[in-house]
Structures are given as structure tokens and as C-alpha cells.
Enzyme design. Structure first.
Site, PDB file in Angstrom:
ATOM      1  N   THR A 291       0.823  -1.208   0.000  1.00  0.00           N
ATOM      2  CA  THR A 291       0.000   0.000   0.000  1.00  0.00           C
ATOM      3  C   THR A 291       0.856   1.256   0.000  1.00  0.00           C
ATOM      4  O   THR A 291       0.467   2.282  -0.538  1.00  0.00           O
ATOM      5  CB  THR A 291      -0.913  -0.026   1.239  1.00  0.00           C
TER       6      THR A 291
ATOM      7  N   TYR B 256      -8.147   1.114  -3.908  1.00  0.00           N
ATOM      8  CA  TYR B 256      -6.823   1.428  -4.446  1.00  0.00           C
ATOM      9  C   TYR B 256      -6.158   0.132  -4.879  1.00  0.00           C
ATOM     10  O   TYR B 256      -6.621  -0.954  -4.568  1.00  0.00           O
ATOM     11  CB  TYR B 256      -5.951   2.151  -3.405  1.00  0.00           C
TER      12      TYR B 256
ATOM     13  N   THR C  18       1.608  -4.538   4.341  1.00  0.00           N
ATOM     14  CA  THR C  18       1.533  -4.915   5.756  1.00  0.00           C
ATOM     15  C   THR C  18       0.909  -6.298   5.976  1.00  0.00           C
ATOM     16  O   THR C  18       1.091  -6.885   7.033  1.00  0.00           O
ATOM     17  CB  THR C  18       0.728  -3.866   6.549  1.00  0.00           C
ATOM     18  N   ASP C  19       0.176  -6.807   4.972  1.00  0.00           N
ATOM     19  CA  ASP C  19      -0.547  -8.074   5.184  1.00  0.00           C
ATOM     20  C   ASP C  19       0.386  -9.202   5.635  1.00  0.00           C
ATOM     21  O   ASP C  19       0.033  -9.999   6.503  1.00  0.00           O
ATOM     22  CB  ASP C  19      -1.260  -8.512   3.897  1.00  0.00           C
TER      23      ASP C  19
ATOM     24  N   LYS D  45       0.316  -8.123  13.008  1.00  0.00           N
ATOM     25  CA  LYS D  45      -0.716  -7.258  12.427  1.00  0.00           C
ATOM     26  C   LYS D  45      -1.988  -7.510  13.208  1.00  0.00           C
ATOM     27  O   LYS D  45      -2.532  -8.613  13.187  1.00  0.00           O
ATOM     28  CB  LYS D  45      -0.911  -7.535  10.933  1.00  0.00           C
TER      29      LYS D  45
ATOM     30  N   GLU E  80      -2.498 -29.149  27.719  1.00  0.00           N
ATOM     31  CA  GLU E  80      -3.617 -30.106  27.662  1.00  0.00           C
ATOM     32  C   GLU E  80      -3.291 -31.256  26.708  1.00  0.00           C
ATOM     33  O   GLU E  80      -3.847 -32.332  26.794  1.00  0.00           O
ATOM     34  CB  GLU E  80      -4.882 -29.398  27.179  1.00  0.00           C
TER      35      GLU E  80
END
Ligand code: GLU
Length: 355
Positions: free
Chosen positions: A40, A53, A118-119, A191, A312
Site C-alpha cells: 500500500t 486502491y 503490511t498483510d 498485524k 492439555e
């Protein structure tokens, strides 16, 4: 001396007087290379207030020119490595990026900035944290708003990232993410929110420091082995062993596990519920897979916390490995690199305890 010669000597001297101090100042600035991958931060949209975008539209030279005073922080140059939204970041680009960084940092470059969507930025950061063989700073940055948006966050993020990469105090802190005035470690950054600018957070381990209008302050060193202390390498490697992630939920079906093994997965990370738990049927399928030599790592779909070893689930009984505090996507990165070599379950568990 003839008057024509005298004039040319005087002009040369004047030119030297004008340009020498500039060149000397440039010589003193740390050398930083920006490797652009897209995202981005290089995105463009039709409207400054619309949400639509496309990532990866603007080239790195334009991005640098759009940041006022950035060239005062470092002797800067950019290289375009790819131009993709980070949903399309690939292992091929990771390897290309890591090799280029190692090459640049072995020379006279003092620091690296990577512009990245950023993903999947935290995955790239963690991969590089394990593969870069230098203690010089490597900093990832990005933005949540495209370059054409009102209050685009990219230019200031890039300014701060260059300030961190150029700062001698940044050495030895592993690969970092710099966004929204904060410095986060590759190990801890997550993120946490889909679109607001405060997307990267480090809920349990805290920030490494802050970078505010180029003023860098460090509070901590990161957790875990990294860079010069990491045993991993992709020298001569073109691809990594296949590792998939399976997301846990109530009444989870075990069906995906044998399907992934059949498709060629060498490792499976289960984003389990709670403390890396899963349905009894899934545990049985996991045990069957581990008995065939497939590595199954128990991580958690919960964003914060450690998956307890023998909590567990008795890992020794099922042949599983705990991801400890790595989230599923970072556990996958570590496992892909770990699987480049034959390792026992205990050796794999040690990696998750130490990285
Ligand atoms: N899909 C985009 C990417 O990861 C959006 C996230 C961003 O860059 O902020 O490249």
C-alpha cells in the site's frame, strides 16, 4: 598565465568550493539502501478519500522524492525488487531479498530499509530475522493508506524507517518493523487490526523503541536468536519445503490433515483453539501424520500468549511440537527453514524454544 586559462582555473576552484562540502557531507552520512517490494505504501487510488486502491503502483525513486528531507538522514538509494501487494509475497521473493541484503551488508552499506505491504510484513520480517547474516540494521516499513490518500502515512513511516536504519544504536537488534512512530521486533510484531494505521503491535513483549519525526529511542533488545546468531541459511536454496496452516474451530474436522499430506506437505501448523488445542479427531489425524514423519506444530488462533509444551496435549504422545510464542504464520516460516535439514522432534522443539 593567459587570461582565458586564469578564468578557467578560477571557475574550477569556485565549483570545487561549492560542491566539495556537499560531497564531504554525503560521505559522512550512513549509506542506506531502500529495497522496494510494493504494498500500500506504493499504492495508488482514484480518490484521496475513497477506500479503493491498488497496491504496488508507485516506483521507489518517486517514493523517495515524495519524502521531504529524507536525503538529509542518509546517503540514500533505492532498488525495486518487486512491486506486489504483500498478499502475493512469495518464498521466491524472500530468497531474492535475503540474498540481496546479505550482499549489500557485506559491503559498505550501513543499513537497509524494505518497503513492504503490511498483510504479510511480519512473516517477511521474521524470515529475514533468521536469514540475514549481519548485525547492521534491517528495517521493514509500509503504510495503511495508499500514497494518494488524505493523510497518507507512508512518507513519515519511510522517513522514520530510514532514521532507524541510519542510527548506530540500531545495530544488533535483529530485523525490525518501523511504522506509526514505533519500532517492533520481527519476532514480536503482529498485524492486529485490518486497516487503521496502528496495525502493528507487540502486545506481550512490548516495543523495541520509538521513532518520532526521525528521533530514535530504544528501550529493549529483542527476544530470541536472530541474524548473526541464527543457524539458518538459504545459500543455494531455491524453494522451501511445503508447510501449510490449518485453522482450528469448534467441531473441527480432521479431513484437511490427510489431504495436505497427500498434496505434499512436509509440515502442518495447526492454529489451534486456546492453548493450541484441537478436537480429539484432529489430534488422532495429527498423530497419524507425525508417525509418517510429517511435522505437526501446535500454534494458536488466539493472538497473544504461549502455547504450553505438554499442556492439555501431551506433545511427546502425539509427536507434535509446540510453537511456543510464535503465531501460526511465523511458526510456518521457522518450520519451513528447519525442514531444510533432517531433525528429530526434540531438535525441532528446541528451535521453537530458542527462536
Ligand atoms: N494488501 C496490501 C498489502 O499487504 C494491504 C496492506 C498494506 O500494504 O497496508 O500489500
Amino acid at each position: 598565465m593567459k587570461s582565458k586559462n586564469r578564468i578557467s582555473v578560477i571557475m574550477t576552484a569556485m565549483l570545487l568550493l561549492v560542491f566539495l562540502p556537499y560531497n564531504m557531507a554525503q560521505d559522512k552520512l550512513p549509506k542506506v539502501v531502500i529495497l522496494a517490494t510494493g504494498g500500500t505504501i506504493a499504492g495508488a487510488g482514484e480518490s484521496s478519500t475513497g477506500s479503493a486502491y491498488t497496491s504496488g503502483q508507485v516506483k521507489i525513486d518517486h517514493m523517495i522524492d515524495a519524502v521531504p528531507n529524507i536525503r538529509k538522514l542518509a546517503d540514500l538509494r533505492g532498488e525495486q525488487l518487486s512491486n506486489v501487494g504483500s498478499q502475493d509475497m512469495s518464498i521466491k521473493i524472500w530468497i531474492k531479498l535475503a540474498n540481496r541484503i546479505n550482499e549489500l551488508l557485506a559491503g559498505d552499506v550501513d543499513g537497509i530499509v524494505i518497503t513492504h505491504g503490511t498483510d504479510t510484513q511480519e512473516e517477511t520480517a521474521f524470515f529475514l530475522n533468521l536469514i540475514v547474516k549481519s548485525d547492521k540494521p534491517v528495517v521493514l516499513t509500509g503504510s495503511m493508506r495508499p500514497s494518494t490518500a488524505l493523510s497518507a502515512d507512508g512518507p513519515l513511516n519511510m522517513y522514520n524507517a530510514v532514521a532507524v536504519a541510519a542510527n548506530p544504536d540500531s545495530k544488533g537488534r535483529g530485523v525490525m518493523i518501523v511504522m506509526n512512530d514505533e519500532i517492533l521486533s520481527a519476532h514480536a510484531a503482529k498485524k492486529m487490526i485490518t486497516t487503521p494505521v496502528q496495525t502493528f503491535q507487540s502486545p506481550q513483549k512490548g516495543l523495541l523503541g520509538t521513532a518520532i519525526f526521525g528521533q530514535v529511542t530504544f528501550f529493549h533488545y529483542p527476544f530470541g536468536l536472530h541474524t548473526t546468531k541464527s543457524e539458518f541459511s538459504v545459500d543455494g536454496v531455491k524453494k522451501l519445503p511445503r508447510v501449510d496452516i490449518v485453522y482450528g474451530c469448534a467441531d473441527m474436522s480432521p479431513d484437511l490433515i490427510p489431504m495436505l499430506v497427500k498434496a505434499g506437505a512436509k509440515g502442518i501448523v495447526i492454529a489451534g483453539v486456546g492453548d493450541g488445542n484441537m478436537t480429539e479427531a484432529t489430534l488422532k489425524a495429527a498423530k497419524k501424520a507425525t508417525s509418517k514423519g510429517i511435522v505437526v506444530v501446535r500454534a494458536s488462533r488466539v493472538p497473544i500468549g504461549t502455547v504450553l509444551l505438554h499442556g492439555e496435549v501431551n506433545d511427546a504422545e502425539y509427536g507434535t511440537v509446540s510453537s511456543m510464542d510464535l503465531n501460526p504464520q511465523k511458526a510456518r516460516v521457522l518450520l519451513m527453514l528447519a525442514l531444510l535439514k533432517d531433525r528429530s522432534r526434540e531438535e525441532l522443539q528446541d528451535l521453537f524454544l530458542n527462536y
